[in-house]
Design an enzyme around this catalytic site. Structure first.
Site, PDB file in Angstrom:
ATOM      1  N   HIS A  45       0.828  -1.214   0.000  1.00 37.55           N
ATOM      2  CA  HIS A  45       0.000   0.000   0.000  1.00 37.55           C
ATOM      3  C   HIS A  45       0.861   1.262   0.000  1.00 37.55           C
ATOM      4  CE1 HIS A  45      -3.974  -1.963   0.857  1.00 37.55           C
ATOM      5  NE2 HIS A  45      -3.187  -2.901   1.339  1.00 37.55           N
ATOM      6  N   ASN A  77     -10.478  -2.571   2.557  1.00 45.21           N
ATOM      7  CA  ASN A  77     -10.173  -2.589   1.130  1.00 45.21           C
ATOM      8  C   ASN A  77     -11.447  -2.322   0.331  1.00 45.21           C
ATOM      9  OD1 ASN A  77      -7.436  -3.168   1.290  1.00 45.21           O
ATOM     10  ND2 ASN A  77      -7.699  -5.364   1.083  1.00 45.21           N
ATOM     11  N   HIS A  86      -3.809   0.953  12.388  1.00 43.47           N
ATOM     12  CA  HIS A  86      -3.556  -0.294  13.131  1.00 43.47           C
ATOM     13  C   HIS A  86      -4.893  -0.885  13.567  1.00 43.47           C
ATOM     14  CE1 HIS A  86      -2.308  -3.114  16.053  1.00 43.47           C
ATOM     15  NE2 HIS A  86      -2.242  -2.333  17.089  1.00 43.47           N
TER      16      HIS A  86
HETATM   17  C1  HEM Z   1      -2.266 -10.857   7.455  1.00 40.37           C
HETATM   18  C2  HEM Z   1      -2.649 -10.095   6.479  1.00 40.37           C
HETATM   19  C3  HEM Z   1      -2.113  -8.716   6.320  1.00 40.37           C
HETATM   20  C4  HEM Z   1      -0.925  -8.201   6.702  1.00 40.37           C
HETATM   21  C5  HEM Z   1       0.195  -8.915   7.420  1.00 40.37           C
HETATM   22  C6  HEM Z   1      -0.907  -6.816   6.312  1.00 40.37           C
HETATM   23  C7  HEM Z   1       0.145  -5.979   6.496  1.00 40.37           C
HETATM   24  C8  HEM Z   1       0.187  -4.665   6.127  1.00 40.37           C
HETATM   25  C9  HEM Z   1       1.301  -3.797   6.277  1.00 40.37           C
HETATM   26  C10 HEM Z   1       2.650  -4.206   6.858  1.00 40.37           C
HETATM   27  C11 HEM Z   1       0.944  -2.582   5.837  1.00 40.37           C
HETATM   28  C12 HEM Z   1       1.791  -1.318   5.826  1.00 40.37           C
HETATM   29  C13 HEM Z   1       1.392  -0.501   7.007  1.00 40.37           C
HETATM   30  C14 HEM Z   1       2.242   0.720   7.216  1.00 40.37           C
HETATM   31  O1  HEM Z   1       3.387   0.769   6.757  1.00 40.37           O
HETATM   32  O2  HEM Z   1       1.756   1.641   7.900  1.00 40.37           O
HETATM   33  C15 HEM Z   1      -0.396  -2.680   5.405  1.00 40.37           C
HETATM   34  C16 HEM Z   1      -1.114  -1.647   4.914  1.00 40.37           C
HETATM   35  C17 HEM Z   1      -2.440  -1.750   4.633  1.00 40.37           C
HETATM   36  N1  HEM Z   1      -3.224  -2.880   4.708  1.00 40.37           N
HETATM   37 FE1  HEM Z   1      -2.679  -4.679   5.236  1.00 40.37          FE
HETATM   38  N2  HEM Z   1      -2.079  -6.505   5.725  1.00 40.37           N
HETATM   39  C18 HEM Z   1      -2.846  -7.642   5.708  1.00 40.37           C
HETATM   40  C19 HEM Z   1      -4.092  -7.787   5.224  1.00 40.37           C
HETATM   41  C20 HEM Z   1      -4.873  -6.736   4.892  1.00 40.37           C
HETATM   42  C21 HEM Z   1      -6.274  -6.820   4.658  1.00 40.37           C
HETATM   43  C22 HEM Z   1      -7.135  -8.071   4.755  1.00 40.37           C
HETATM   44  C23 HEM Z   1      -6.685  -5.560   4.395  1.00 40.37           C
HETATM   45  C24 HEM Z   1      -8.070  -5.082   4.138  1.00 40.37           C
HETATM   46  C25 HEM Z   1      -9.096  -5.514   4.826  1.00 40.37           C
HETATM   47  C26 HEM Z   1      -5.552  -4.693   4.451  1.00 40.37           C
HETATM   48  C27 HEM Z   1      -5.572  -3.336   4.257  1.00 40.37           C
HETATM   49  C28 HEM Z   1      -4.486  -2.522   4.343  1.00 40.37           C
HETATM   50  C29 HEM Z   1      -4.525  -1.125   4.043  1.00 40.37           C
HETATM   51  C30 HEM Z   1      -5.739  -0.315   3.611  1.00 40.37           C
HETATM   52  C31 HEM Z   1      -3.245  -0.639   4.210  1.00 40.37           C
HETATM   53  C32 HEM Z   1      -2.770   0.775   3.964  1.00 40.37           C
HETATM   54  C33 HEM Z   1      -2.918   1.595   5.195  1.00 40.37           C
HETATM   55  C34 HEM Z   1      -2.502   3.016   4.911  1.00 40.37           C
HETATM   56  O3  HEM Z   1      -3.159   3.637   4.061  1.00 40.37           O
HETATM   57  O4  HEM Z   1      -1.531   3.496   5.528  1.00 40.37           O
HETATM   58  N3  HEM Z   1      -4.457  -5.429   4.766  1.00 40.37           N
HETATM   59  N4  HEM Z   1      -0.842  -3.962   5.576  1.00 40.37           N
END
Ligand code: HEM
Length: 730
Positions: free
Chosen positions: A114, A186, A378
């Site tokens: 992202h 999402n 978070h």
């Molecule tokens: C185990 C599964 C998942 C892991 C380990 C994961 C991990 C991460 C990580 C490491 C980031 C970067 C966060 C940052 O640097 O601040 C991120 C961002 C993000 N994740 Fe996940 N994610 C997972 C599943 C999902 C799912 C299922 C969704 C949606 C329902 C999702 C939505 C997002 C979104 C929207 C961001 C961007 C947040 C922002 O705009 O700063 N992720 N995710």
């Protein structure tokens, strides 16, 4: 201590606190002891040295004179300090070193996923309709809560294009009176994997190949299809990605989903399970694939520009927050659907989405880095009344976000960054660390203590507070690395999505698979994915196979499923606010006609762009300026085209085809693309259509008197596209 014994704290320095401790551990909450009389603190100042009493707009760096980072005015920043005009630069040049060192460290790591995104500020209005479900204060009737929202793609780097085929993130930070609540969702309601331990695998497969670092920001390559064709629980999400949902027209026209099942807890302690939905007021609309590809070159910032422009134009994007609610039963299933399996959705026909509030985005960030880049979401940022479930993907996410932010934001104090600061008072006993900006008082950031009067206390029973819901876990549970059997069905909902699509949406899915698999080098991977598609629908598999020039896989038994009409995004009418209409004009166009049309469109909050042969005033004696020239305009940034003229080429433009009537070829391109992409096209005079060879009897080609034309155009925009022109009905 007797009356005659001198009080040692009065005479001997070093008392740990301003008040003597009690022998017993304090039991009543009370304000912490005041600072000791000899203690001082730094004078409260903003990071830029401005007094806290100043107007918030003065908190940014400003003033008339350049200074060092410590506020001393500078006389020269254009030349380094040298030993003579032609001499070497001196190590002594502290201003040069400060300027260069800071520049050298301006970048922070981009998000591991992202990375590409954009954000906006807004406000959430609670409807009060969730009162029986959740005690969360921000859901109360007419409660207004400030929010920050960040939209994103998943795979690409920070500088990648907005319009690539990918899942979009939709993350919302609610600054509630009870602390921050983050809904990190999402635009697709299901996920690739069921267990978070597979997240590094799916992301490594989707990211560019490690050897050549290509392709950027897309799934059309071997490693992605290698993984999802083997790990078939990804097929449902992949089908959504291949659908029009993978290429949204705008962030404003995307649905959002919390994906996981959450647990809502009411004031009386009763609980229910729920899935969160964001419903865009403008409806769900998409680009067509060719547009998405063209935009990646013509305007890689298309989605962020669209968001900022709409807010600036007063067409504030809005979504309704809704919940699907399910009884909190021990098996955590609903109508046979396992609510802990994040690769499954619950069709809206089985559990309607109940509206509980409204989000309005009404302000763009002042500084992209400070706000959009430094925001840290978070899933563990919960408020009383909203709790997590045992969804194994959600459980992994509870670990991952803070962990990554420790690196990305350089230490543990990122919640003190302005965009992350809660609007509820903090008293957390977390201390020190890199970039600590709080000046904590007291001496006892531990519990139990007597030196700080026992503070801080935890709230008593009955008070709103985060509380781990006492959900039962299986009594006979043993440690296993295994999924429940209910997670094994990977295809019935994938098929349900396919059969719920209209013919034109199915066409797009076929074309998307054919494109993506066509970009895979390895035919074994293509074959394996075709076999997976055959488990969804043999017609789908055969159509994709034909386009790949490969044999269709043999038919297999597929699950019986009911279509879910709510999954289709076309066939309805929606508001048109913030849509962009390009009006092709020249100095020969009657300005009165253009004015009448543009006024009517602007009244409907449509953005009108005048596209003229050259820049500057369109008419020599009138104030209207060209917003785009034929040099800078492309159809892909427009939702509809109005031909108020079809000007001839400028004398010095290269002639593309001398046999074509004298219309600027860029107008021909503009119109032919708009027609090909099923956009409405309005023609003010029949002679213009004739010169361009536009068939005015074709669906969505609008003619007629000016009064009716604007209304017809708004109606045509409200259905988004004119699929009938492609011989397809929605
Ligand atoms: C185990 C599964 C998942 C892991 C380990 C994961 C991990 C991460 C990580 C490491 C980031 C970067 C966060 C940052 O640097 O601040 C991120 C961002 C993000 N994740 Fe996940 N994610 C997972 C599943 C999902 C799912 C299922 C969704 C949606 C329902 C999702 C939505 C997002 C979104 C929207 C961001 C961007 C947040 C922002 O705009 O700063 N992720 N995710």
């Amino acid at each position: 201590m007797s009356d005659t014994t001198p009080d040692p704290t009065a005479t001997v320095p070093g008392a740990p606190s301003s008040e003597p401790p009690t022998l017993e551990e304090p039991t009543d909450p009370r304000p912490p002891p005041p600072p000791k009389p000899e203690q001082g603190t730094p004078e409260p100042r903003t990071p830029t040295g401005v007094s806290l009493e100043a107007d918030p707009t003065d908190f940014a760096q400003q003033g008339e004179y350049l200074t060092t980072s410590t506020g001393t005015r500078l006389r020269d920043t254009d030349h380094s300090l040298k030993a003579g005009e032609r001499g070497p630069t001196l190590l002594q040049d502290h201003h040069f070193r400060e300027k260069m060192t800071h520049f050298d460290h301006e970048r922070i790591p981009e998000r591991v996923v992202h990375a590409r995104g954009t954000g906006a500020h807004g406000v959430f209005l609670g409807y009060g309709t969730a009162g029986d479900l959740s005690r969360a204060a921000f859901l109360g009737k007419d409660v207004l809560t400030p929010v920050f929202v960040r939209f994103s793609t998943v795979l690409g780097s920070r500088g990648s294009a907005d319009t690539v085929r990918d899942t979009r993130g939709f993350a919302t930070k609610f600054y509630t009176s009870e602390g921050v609540f983050d809904l990190v969702g999402n635009n697709i309601p299901v996920f690739f994997i069921q267990d978070g331990i597979k997240f590094p695998d799916v992301i490594h497969a989707g990211k560019p190949h490690p050897d050549r670092e290509i392709p950027q920001a897309q799934s059309a390559h071997d490693t992605f299809w290698d993984f999802v064709s083997l790990h078939t629980e990804a097929q449902h999400h992949t089908m959504w990605n291949m659908s029009d949902r993978g290429i949204p027209r705008s962030y404003r026209t995307m649905e959002g989903f919390g994906v996981h099942t959450f647990r809502l807890v009411a004031a009386d302690g009763s609980s229910s399970l729920a899935k969160f939905h964001w419903k865009p007021r403008l409806g769900v609309h998409s680009l067509v694939w060719e547009e998405a590809q063209m935009l990646a070159g013509f305007d890689p910032d298309f989605h962020r520009r669209d968001l900022y422009d709409a807010i600036e134009a007063g067409a504030f994007p809005q979504w309704e927050l809704g919940v699907q609610v399910f009884p909190d039963t021990p098996d955590q299933t609903f109508e046979g659907i396992d609510l802990l399996d994040p690769t499954k959705l619950v069709p809206e026909e089985l559990a309607p989405v109940q509206p509980i509030g409204e989000l309005t985005l009404n302000a763009t960030p002042t500084n992209f880095f400070a706000e959009t880049e430094q925001v840290a979401f978070h899933l563990g940022h919960l408020v009383p009344g909203i709790d997590v479930t045992d969804d194994p993907l959600l459980q992994a996410r509870l670990f991952s976000y803070v962990d990554t932010q420790l690196t990305r934001l350089g230490g543990p104090n990122f919640n003190q960054l302005p965009v992350n600061r809660t609007h509820a008072p903090v008293n957390d006993m977390l201390r020190d660390g890199m970039h600590q900006s709080a000046v904590h008082g007291g001496v006892a950031p531990y519990k139990p203590n007597s030196l700080d009067g026992g503070c801080p206390f935890t709230v008593g029973a009955g008070e709103p507070a985060l509380q781990d819901f006492p959900a039962a876990v299986a009594a006979e549970a043993t440690k296993v690395r295994r999924n429940p059997a209910s997670f094994e069905d990977h295809f019935s909902q994938t098929r349900q999505f396919w059969v719920s699509m209209s013919p034109v949406e199915q066409d797009h899915i076929v074309a998307a698979y054919a494109f993506e698999l066509g970009k895979c080098w390895d035919s074994t991977i293509r074959t394996r994915q075709l076999l997976a598609l055959a488990q969804v629908d043999d017609g789908l598999a055969a159509r994709v196979a034909t386009r790949l020039g490969m044999p269709a896989p043999a038919s297999v038994d597929v699950p019986e499923v009911e279509p879910s009409p709510a999954l289709s995004q076309i066939g309805r009418e929606w508001p048109v606010e913030g849509r962009q209409v390009g009006v092709v004009v020249s100095a020969d166009t009657d300005p009165a006609d253009v004015e009448a049309l543009t006024t009517a469109l602007r009244e409907a909050l449509v953005t009108v762009l005048l596209v003229a042969p050259v820049g500057g005033p369109v008419w020599p004696d009138r104030p209207e300026q060209a917003h785009r020239t034929l040099h800078t305009a492309r159809s892909v940034e427009l939702d509809a085209v109005v031909l108020a003229d079809a000007p001839p080429p400028l004398g010095d433009e290269p002639v593309v085809d001398a046999t074509v009537p004298a219309v600027d070829p860029r107008v021909t391109t503009l119109v032919s693309e708009a027609l090909r992409h099923a956009k409405p096209v309005a023609v003010l005079e029949p002679s213009i259509a004739e010169r361009l060879g536009v068939d005015t009897s074709a669906p969505g080609v609008l003619t007629g008197d000016l009064d009716g034309l604007a209304g017809d155009l708004v109606r045509a925009l409200s259905t988004h596209r004119v699929w009938e022109r492609q011989g397809r009905t929605s």
